[in-house]
Design an enzyme around this catalytic site. Structure first.
Site, PDB file in Angstrom:
ATOM      1  N   SER A   2       0.841  -1.193   0.000  1.00 15.41           N
ATOM      2  CA  SER A   2       0.000   0.000   0.000  1.00 15.41           C
ATOM      3  C   SER A   2       0.881   1.249   0.000  1.00 15.41           C
ATOM      4  CB  SER A   2      -0.917   0.006   1.223  1.00 15.41           C
ATOM      5  OG  SER A   2      -1.496   1.281   1.387  1.00 15.41           O
ATOM      6  N   VAL A   3       0.819   1.998  -1.089  1.00 12.31           N
ATOM      7  CA  VAL A   3       1.617   3.223  -1.223  1.00 12.31           C
ATOM      8  C   VAL A   3       1.199   4.244  -0.162  1.00 12.31           C
ATOM      9  CG1 VAL A   3       2.141   5.156  -2.769  1.00 12.31           C
ATOM     10  CG2 VAL A   3       1.985   2.832  -3.687  1.00 12.31           C
ATOM     11  N   ARG A   4      -0.100   4.336   0.086  1.00 13.93           N
ATOM     12  CA  ARG A   4      -0.598   5.319   1.066  1.00 13.93           C
ATOM     13  C   ARG A   4      -0.166   4.957   2.481  1.00 13.93           C
ATOM     14  NH1 ARG A   4      -5.614   4.731  -2.313  1.00 13.93           N
ATOM     15  NH2 ARG A   4      -5.455   6.419  -3.841  1.00 13.93           N
ATOM     16  N   LYS A  45      -9.602   3.448  10.473  1.00 10.87           N
ATOM     17  CA  LYS A  45      -8.945   2.170  10.752  1.00 10.87           C
ATOM     18  C   LYS A  45      -8.900   1.992  12.264  1.00 10.87           C
ATOM     19  CE  LYS A  45      -5.241   0.560   8.450  1.00 10.87           C
ATOM     20  NZ  LYS A  45      -3.844   0.328   8.007  1.00 10.87           N
ATOM     21  N   HIS A  54      -9.773  -6.453   6.166  1.00 14.02           N
ATOM     22  CA  HIS A  54      -9.072  -6.973   4.985  1.00 14.02           C
ATOM     23  C   HIS A  54      -8.263  -8.216   5.353  1.00 14.02           C
ATOM     24  CE1 HIS A  54      -9.176  -3.185   2.181  1.00 14.02           C
ATOM     25  NE2 HIS A  54     -10.344  -3.447   2.718  1.00 14.02           N
ATOM     26  N   LYS A  88      -6.009  -8.561   7.856  1.00 13.19           N
ATOM     27  CA  LYS A  88      -4.629  -8.331   8.294  1.00 13.19           C
ATOM     28  C   LYS A  88      -4.512  -7.984   9.777  1.00 13.19           C
ATOM     29  CE  LYS A  88      -3.266  -6.788   3.682  1.00 13.19           C
ATOM     30  NZ  LYS A  88      -2.797  -5.663   2.865  1.00 13.19           N
ATOM     31  N   HIS A 143      -6.499  -5.845  11.609  1.00 10.90           N
ATOM     32  CA  HIS A 143      -7.088  -4.577  12.050  1.00 10.90           C
ATOM     33  C   HIS A 143      -8.444  -4.406  11.373  1.00 10.90           C
ATOM     34  CE1 HIS A 143      -4.763  -3.438   8.372  1.00 10.90           C
ATOM     35  NE2 HIS A 143      -5.904  -2.825   8.096  1.00 10.90           N
ATOM     36  N   ARG A 174     -11.472  -1.961   9.554  1.00 19.71           N
ATOM     37  CA  ARG A 174     -11.690  -0.753   8.758  1.00 19.71           C
ATOM     38  C   ARG A 174     -13.148  -0.335   8.920  1.00 19.71           C
ATOM     39  NH1 ARG A 174      -8.123   0.576   4.479  1.00 19.71           N
ATOM     40  NH2 ARG A 174      -6.229  -0.662   4.566  1.00 19.71           N
TER      41      ARG A 174
END
Length: 317
Positions: free
Chosen positions: A107-109, A188, A221, A223, A225, A227
């Site tokens: 994830s770039v963000r 998140k 998703h 992982k 955590h 959302r």
């Protein structure tokens, strides 16, 4: 999202690799180059500015023909690339591992947010290099640890108790891959520690979500955590989660999909992800998102779902 090979290249030193960040001029050369099909997956030598990413990743960069890619000519691109290299150079990557490491989609963000945390003098990541590198290794999928509050991508804290921290994501402010929809709003929730959580702390979180975020669905998703997203964006999240899950299985990355706490997750999302894990098609799984589910008996006494209209939050309207 982008492969790690979009940010850096490996240089063999003795029996392991050192990773070097790309510069924007080398990338610009690659984007203008005519390259044979057989060489699309090879790192490109710009001759003038050094090594550039493989041309097969051209679509990962923002150009006149493609506005959906990264703004690679911004200072943030270099900061993210340097951060990735610092993390990869802190571990030993051998010849047998290098291809799989660089092919990982990240994830770039998330990575831009870690740079922002690193630059914030009030943040623990500014003061601890060890914790910073740990956060990056989690973000790029090299560590099996989950993203906890200390190692999270960060944002604006809007709720916290002894077990959870809820962040408002700040992607609208980003420079590398900003969200352009000004109506974007997403949260998140990370666990403060990766350990069992008491019922009272779960109850506090659920009460906060029902009172303040009743216009949102709580999803995961897989992982570790949560959302908190607008109901209108759930189908889009479902497509992405399903595609990632299938891709990981196809490539042999058998990563356990963490369903998390059923009491917190939106019922329909829990049904969708459970069906996905059982191997059903996307069409079959997505039908569960739009089915009327039988209401579960309230797992917590004294926590009502009924609210008068003037008590209900207007967040997300």
């Amino acid at each position: 999202m982008a492969e790690l090979a979009c940010f850096c290249y490996p240089h063999l030193e003795n029996d392991s690799y050192r990773f070097i960040p790309f510069n924007s001029l080398a990338i610009k050369c690659m984007l203008t180059a005519k390259v044979d099909k057989k060489d699309q997956d090879k790192f490109y030598n710009s001759i003038i500015y050094g090594i550039a990413p493989p041309p097969q990743f051209k679509k990962r960069y923002n150009t006149n023909d493609n506005s959906r890619g990264m703004n690679y000519e911004t200072p943030m691109f270099n900061k993210v690339a340097v951060l990735i290299c610092e993390a990869l150079n802190s571990i030993k990557v051998t010849q047998s591992d290098v291809a799989s490491v660089l092919s990982k989609v990240v994830s770039v963000r998330h990575l831009e947010n870690l740079v922002r945390r690193r630059e914030n003098h009030q943040d623990v990541l500014f003061h601890s290099k060890e914790l910073l590198l740990k956060s990056v290794l989690i973000a790029i999928g090299h560590s099996k640890e989950i993203e906890t509050t200390a190692t999270a991508e960060g944002g604006e804290v809007v709720f916290q108790n002894a077990a959870f921290t809820m962040w408002k994501l700040t992607y609208l402010e980003h420079s590398l891959m900003p969200i352009l929809d000004q109506n974007f709003i997403e949260y998140k929730i990370t666990m403060n520690e990766d350990k069992p959580i008491s019922e009272s702390h779960v109850k506090e979180l659920i009460a906060e979500l029902r009172w303040q975020y009743n216009k949102f669905a709580v999803i995961t998703h897989g992982k570790g955590h949560y959302r908190v997203v607008k109901y209108s964006s759930v189908a889009n999240h479902a497509d992405r989660v399903y595609a990632t899950f299938k891709s990981n299985n196809k490539n042999g990355n058998m990563i356990e999909f963490n369903l998390l706490d059923q009491r917190i997750i939106w019922q329909n999302w829990y049904a969708f992800t459970s069906s996905m894990k059982q191997g059903n098609t996307l069409e079959v799984c997505k039908k569960l998102l739009f089915q009327k589910m039988k209401r579960e008996s309230n797992p917590f006494k004294g926590l009502s779902t009924d609210r008068k209209m003037d008590e209900v939050s207007q967040i997300g309207i």
